[in-house]
Write a protein that holds these residues in place. Structure first.
Motif, PDB file in Angstrom:
ATOM      1  N   LEU A 275     -15.903   4.579  -6.576  1.00 15.70           N
ATOM      2  CA  LEU A 275     -14.764   4.413  -5.763  1.00 15.70           C
ATOM      3  C   LEU A 275     -13.748   3.776  -7.448  1.00 15.70           C
ATOM      4  O   LEU A 275     -14.302   3.242  -8.247  1.00 15.70           O
ATOM      5  CB  LEU A 275     -14.481   3.325  -5.523  1.00 15.70           C
ATOM      6  N   LYS A 276     -12.677   4.123  -7.688  1.00 19.08           N
ATOM      7  CA  LYS A 276     -11.867   3.882  -8.565  1.00 19.08           C
ATOM      8  C   LYS A 276     -10.880   2.929  -7.762  1.00 19.08           C
ATOM      9  O   LYS A 276      -9.729   3.334  -7.151  1.00 19.08           O
ATOM     10  CB  LYS A 276     -11.643   5.179  -9.300  1.00 19.08           C
ATOM     11  N   PHE A 277     -10.275   1.860  -8.918  1.00 14.86           N
ATOM     12  CA  PHE A 277      -9.310   0.561  -8.590  1.00 14.86           C
ATOM     13  C   PHE A 277      -9.398  -0.199  -9.370  1.00 14.86           C
ATOM     14  O   PHE A 277      -9.865  -0.250 -10.395  1.00 14.86           O
ATOM     15  CB  PHE A 277     -10.160  -0.105  -6.811  1.00 14.86           C
ATOM     16  N   ASP A 278      -8.153  -0.008  -9.048  1.00 17.14           N
ATOM     17  CA  ASP A 278      -7.953  -1.512 -10.708  1.00 17.14           C
ATOM     18  C   ASP A 278      -7.764  -3.490  -9.890  1.00 17.14           C
ATOM     19  O   ASP A 278      -7.943  -3.533 -10.697  1.00 17.14           O
ATOM     20  CB  ASP A 278      -6.324  -1.221 -11.235  1.00 17.14           C
ATOM     21  N   ARG A 279      -7.437  -3.131  -8.750  1.00 16.91           N
ATOM     22  CA  ARG A 279      -6.906  -4.482  -8.396  1.00 16.91           C
ATOM     23  C   ARG A 279      -7.599  -4.251  -7.049  1.00 16.91           C
ATOM     24  O   ARG A 279      -7.886  -3.552  -5.663  1.00 16.91           O
ATOM     25  CB  ARG A 279      -6.149  -5.598  -8.270  1.00 16.91           C
ATOM     26  N   VAL A 280      -8.436  -5.887  -6.112  1.00 16.14           N
ATOM     27  CA  VAL A 280      -8.373  -6.055  -5.220  1.00 16.14           C
ATOM     28  C   VAL A 280      -7.538  -7.135  -4.278  1.00 16.14           C
ATOM     29  O   VAL A 280      -7.153  -8.010  -5.251  1.00 16.14           O
ATOM     30  CB  VAL A 280     -10.251  -6.754  -4.808  1.00 16.14           C
ATOM     31  N   VAL A 281      -7.087  -6.377  -3.253  1.00 16.95           N
ATOM     32  CA  VAL A 281      -6.166  -7.792  -2.069  1.00 16.95           C
ATOM     33  C   VAL A 281      -7.072  -8.347  -0.988  1.00 16.95           C
ATOM     34  O   VAL A 281      -7.391  -7.568   0.112  1.00 16.95           O
ATOM     35  CB  VAL A 281      -4.489  -7.206  -1.431  1.00 16.95           C
ATOM     36  N   ILE A 282      -7.488  -9.287  -1.067  1.00 15.21           N
ATOM     37  CA  ILE A 282      -7.941  -9.869   0.326  1.00 15.21           C
ATOM     38  C   ILE A 282      -7.636 -10.356   1.561  1.00 15.21           C
ATOM     39  O   ILE A 282      -6.127 -11.316   1.293  1.00 15.21           O
ATOM     40  CB  ILE A 282      -9.137 -10.283   0.171  1.00 15.21           C
TER      41      ILE A 282
ATOM     42  N   GLY B  18      -3.804   6.098  -3.483  1.00 17.50           N
ATOM     43  CA  GLY B  18      -4.993   5.928  -4.568  1.00 17.50           C
ATOM     44  C   GLY B  18      -5.294   4.937  -3.828  1.00 17.50           C
ATOM     45  O   GLY B  18      -6.782   3.803  -4.260  1.00 17.50           O
ATOM     46  N   CYS B  19      -4.997   4.309  -3.048  1.00 14.74           N
ATOM     47  CA  CYS B  19      -5.319   2.644  -2.936  1.00 14.74           C
ATOM     48  C   CYS B  19      -6.621   3.059  -1.489  1.00 14.74           C
ATOM     49  O   CYS B  19      -6.951   3.784  -1.059  1.00 14.74           O
ATOM     50  CB  CYS B  19      -4.397   1.835  -1.454  1.00 14.74           C
ATOM     51  N   ILE B  20      -7.649   1.785  -1.241  1.00 11.51           N
ATOM     52  CA  ILE B  20      -8.069   1.883  -0.391  1.00 11.51           C
ATOM     53  C   ILE B  20      -8.162   0.468   0.121  1.00 11.51           C
ATOM     54  O   ILE B  20      -7.943  -0.630  -0.366  1.00 11.51           O
ATOM     55  CB  ILE B  20      -9.633   1.935  -1.527  1.00 11.51           C
ATOM     56  N   CYS B  21      -9.144   0.628   1.735  1.00 13.68           N
ATOM     57  CA  CYS B  21      -9.047  -0.048   2.334  1.00 13.68           C
ATOM     58  C   CYS B  21     -10.421  -0.245   3.026  1.00 13.68           C
ATOM     59  O   CYS B  21     -11.071   0.501   3.607  1.00 13.68           O
ATOM     60  CB  CYS B  21      -8.156  -0.115   3.696  1.00 13.68           C
ATOM     61  N   CYS B  22     -11.307  -1.022   3.754  1.00 18.13           N
ATOM     62  CA  CYS B  22     -11.643  -1.530   4.228  1.00 18.13           C
ATOM     63  C   CYS B  22     -12.054  -2.791   4.871  1.00 18.13           C
ATOM     64  O   CYS B  22     -11.865  -3.488   4.080  1.00 18.13           O
ATOM     65  CB  CYS B  22     -13.539  -1.713   2.592  1.00 18.13           C
TER      66      CYS B  22
ATOM     67  N   LEU C 230       0.506  -1.193   0.219  1.00 18.67           N
ATOM     68  CA  LEU C 230      -0.460  -0.292  -0.038  1.00 18.67           C
ATOM     69  C   LEU C 230       1.274   1.556   0.291  1.00 18.67           C
ATOM     70  O   LEU C 230       0.283   2.101  -0.172  1.00 18.67           O
ATOM     71  CB  LEU C 230      -0.787   0.223   1.390  1.00 18.67           C
ATOM     72  N   GLY C 231       2.014   0.969   0.464  1.00 13.84           N
ATOM     73  CA  GLY C 231       2.716   2.004   0.948  1.00 13.84           C
ATOM     74  C   GLY C 231       3.640   2.860  -0.673  1.00 13.84           C
ATOM     75  O   GLY C 231       4.074   4.043  -0.569  1.00 13.84           O
ATOM     76  N   GLU C 232       3.418   1.603  -1.282  1.00 12.12           N
ATOM     77  CA  GLU C 232       4.121   1.455  -2.713  1.00 12.12           C
ATOM     78  C   GLU C 232       4.296   2.224  -3.862  1.00 12.12           C
ATOM     79  O   GLU C 232       2.846   2.411  -3.421  1.00 12.12           O
ATOM     80  CB  GLU C 232       5.246  -0.191  -3.226  1.00 12.12           C
ATOM     81  N   GLN C 233       4.571   3.945  -4.409  1.00 13.15           N
ATOM     82  CA  GLN C 233       4.553   4.285  -5.630  1.00 13.15           C
ATOM     83  C   GLN C 233       4.309   3.192  -7.032  1.00 13.15           C
ATOM     84  O   GLN C 233       5.308   3.687  -7.926  1.00 13.15           O
ATOM     85  CB  GLN C 233       5.547   5.293  -5.769  1.00 13.15           C
ATOM     86  N   HIS C 234       3.499   2.812  -7.225  1.00 15.35           N
ATOM     87  CA  HIS C 234       3.605   1.670  -8.256  1.00 15.35           C
ATOM     88  C   HIS C 234       2.214   2.202  -9.201  1.00 15.35           C
ATOM     89  O   HIS C 234       2.686   1.322 -10.677  1.00 15.35           O
ATOM     90  CB  HIS C 234       3.022   0.230  -7.481  1.00 15.35           C
ATOM     91  N   GLY C 235       1.383   3.094  -8.797  1.00 15.33           N
ATOM     92  CA  GLY C 235       0.332   3.415  -9.852  1.00 15.33           C
ATOM     93  C   GLY C 235      -0.693   2.221  -9.663  1.00 15.33           C
ATOM     94  O   GLY C 235      -1.214   2.978 -10.307  1.00 15.33           O
ATOM     95  N   MET C 236      -0.924   1.576  -9.411  1.00 14.92           N
ATOM     96  CA  MET C 236      -1.716   0.509  -9.265  1.00 14.92           C
ATOM     97  C   MET C 236      -3.094   1.671  -7.803  1.00 14.92           C
ATOM     98  O   MET C 236      -1.911   1.437  -7.057  1.00 14.92           O
ATOM     99  CB  MET C 236      -1.455  -0.800  -8.982  1.00 14.92           C
ATOM    100  N   ARG C 237      -4.126   1.378  -8.184  1.00 16.15           N
ATOM    101  CA  ARG C 237      -4.800   1.302  -7.040  1.00 16.15           C
ATOM    102  C   ARG C 237      -5.924   0.298  -6.619  1.00 16.15           C
ATOM    103  O   ARG C 237      -6.319  -0.748  -8.013  1.00 16.15           O
ATOM    104  CB  ARG C 237      -6.325   2.422  -8.265  1.00 16.15           C
ATOM    105  N   ILE C 238      -5.907  -0.009  -5.329  1.00 13.42           N
ATOM    106  CA  ILE C 238      -5.827  -1.288  -4.993  1.00 13.42           C
ATOM    107  C   ILE C 238      -6.912  -1.322  -3.835  1.00 13.42           C
ATOM    108  O   ILE C 238      -6.862  -0.118  -2.663  1.00 13.42           O
ATOM    109  CB  ILE C 238      -4.510  -1.862  -4.024  1.00 13.42           C
ATOM    110  N   ALA C 239      -7.657  -1.971  -4.271  1.00 11.13           N
ATOM    111  CA  ALA C 239      -8.461  -1.950  -2.831  1.00 11.13           C
ATOM    112  C   ALA C 239      -8.544  -3.786  -1.996  1.00 11.13           C
ATOM    113  O   ALA C 239      -8.030  -4.486  -2.000  1.00 11.13           O
ATOM    114  CB  ALA C 239     -10.111  -2.197  -3.249  1.00 11.13           C
ATOM    115  N   VAL C 240      -8.114  -3.267  -0.269  1.00 12.47           N
ATOM    116  CA  VAL C 240      -7.991  -3.983   0.120  1.00 12.47           C
ATOM    117  C   VAL C 240      -8.865  -4.320   1.045  1.00 12.47           C
ATOM    118  O   VAL C 240      -9.620  -4.092   2.223  1.00 12.47           O
ATOM    119  CB  VAL C 240      -6.862  -3.613   0.860  1.00 12.47           C
ATOM    120  N   ILE C 241      -9.201  -6.058   1.311  1.00 11.93           N
ATOM    121  CA  ILE C 241     -10.601  -6.081   2.180  1.00 11.93           C
ATOM    122  C   ILE C 241     -10.066  -6.734   2.908  1.00 11.93           C
ATOM    123  O   ILE C 241      -8.742  -7.665   2.694  1.00 11.93           O
ATOM    124  CB  ILE C 241     -11.572  -7.062   1.122  1.00 11.93           C
TER     125      ILE C 241
END
Length: 359
Positions: free
Chosen positions: A95-102, A69-73, A30-41
């Motif tokens: 909400l704008k995100f490219d991928r999800v991490v569970i 740009g990452c999102i945590c829920c 989540l802290g890395e500037q990788h340009g991806m918007r990640i939703a974390v569940i």
């Protein structure tokens, strides 16, 4: 309307026992500037407190937008509903995100989480399960694997294994652990990751659940072809080749003396003879009906009689899929290669049955 494969949202499941370093790795992602918007569940189901180092939030908030740009829920209920809500908000543009991490709780069996992406039609149309990544604590792994079957299941389900806290153990301990993990799950590459320092390329787009992805089996696991078995001192009982059981053979080049009676084991079946498709389908159907709940992951590249392409298959528990892959070229050595990972699987029965399905 079902999404196309290109618009499906890739999902990574991050699992591992309590204290294995999931939070540290997630924090790095989540802290890395990788340009991806990640939703974390944070798939907690009320078992653990939210890690406030990651989720700095008001108690009333469920979703937090982060600076990169990452999102945590944090989800304390049904995963299907959580994913459905995320997909709906993405479609609506809220909400704008490219991928999800569970991130699962450390006590979770990842199997039911993975099954979610096959059982629910709407989830299956919106999301594409990319991979299960399991973190293993080098210092405490052997004790945890001995005492908790859920830790073995986490290893068995993995598409990639990250060994953490390796700086706290010596080289022999690390080598023994790698050897143990390798025999539980030979299809998952093993990497050493300290303090969450993993390359993003080792985490995302692994295509572990993609039927056409390369079947990865650690070459050491199949090393019986490279040397004889005369002077051996460790049990290598999970290899099979052309229906021949190598359970009595050991390997001289490892010199591992620590034996563990893991309920979750793996074995590989290989043959240069083609399968009869009807016989194989009937046999695998019967095996899944009886042993499906005990079969964690299985995957293979098959040489079928009368088919000019490779047939790839894989499954989770009772859910199995297959597809046609690349054509066999004249120079190719046509082979079957299948790996099975499960709980107390009847290896001899499955190997004998597969052998009987060969032409």
């Amino acid at each position: 309307m079902a999404s196309t494969a290109n618009s499906m949202i890739p999902v990574t499941i991050l699992t591992g026992f309590l204290g294995s370093g999931k939070t540290t790795l997630l924090k790095r992602i989540l802290g890395e500037q990788h340009g991806m918007r990640i939703a974390v569940i944070e798939n907690e189901f009320g078992e653990e407190n939210i890690d406030n180092e990651i989720l700095v939030q008001e108690s009333t908030e469920q979703i937090v937008q982060m600076s990169n740009g990452c999102i945590c829920c944090t989800i304390r209920g049904d995963l299907v509903q959580a994913l459905g809500d995320l997909a709906a908000q993405r479609t609506a543009g809220t909400l704008k995100f490219d991928r999800v991490v569970i991130e699962t709780t450390g006590l979770a069996n990842p199997g039911p989480v993975a099954q979610t992406f096959f059982i629910d039609d709407q989830i299956a149309s919106d999301f594409l399960l990319d991979a299960v990544i399991t973190l293993v604590d080098a210092k405490h792994a052997n004790q945890q694997l001995d005492e908790h079957e859920v830790v073995q299941r986490q290893v068995g389900f993995a598409d990639r294994l990250f060994v953490t806290k390796s700086d706290l153990v010596d080289e022999n301990t690390l080598s023994d652990l790698r050897h143990r993990l390798l025999h539980m799950n030979p299809r998952a590459p093993i990497a050493t990751v300290n303090f969450g320092e993993a390359d993003i390329k080792q985490i995302f787009d692994l295509k572990g659940f993609n039927l056409n992805a390369k079947l990865e089996i650690d070459p050491d696991f199949l090393a019986e072809d490279e040397h004889d078995h005369a002077d051996c001192d460790h049990d290598h009982g999970e290899c099979t080749h052309e229906g021949h059981d190598h359970a009595g053979h050991d390997h001289a080049h490892h010199h591992h003396h620590h034996r563990h009676d893991d309920r979750i084991k793996s074995f590989v079946f290989r043959s240069n003879r083609p399968f009869d498709s009807k016989r194989l389908e009937d046999f695998l159907g019967g095996v899944l009906q009886i042993y499906g709940e005990r079969m964690l992951r299985y995957k293979g590249v098959l040489y079928m009689k009368g088919v000019d392409r490779r047939v790839v298959f894989q499954g989770v528990h009772q859910m199995m899929g297959s597809d046609l892959a690349s054509r066999w070229l004249p120079a190719d050595e046509k082979t079957n290669k299948m790996v099975f990972i499960g709980v107390d699987l009847p290896q001899d029965l499955i190997v004998d049955g597969l052998t009987a399905c060969l032409v």
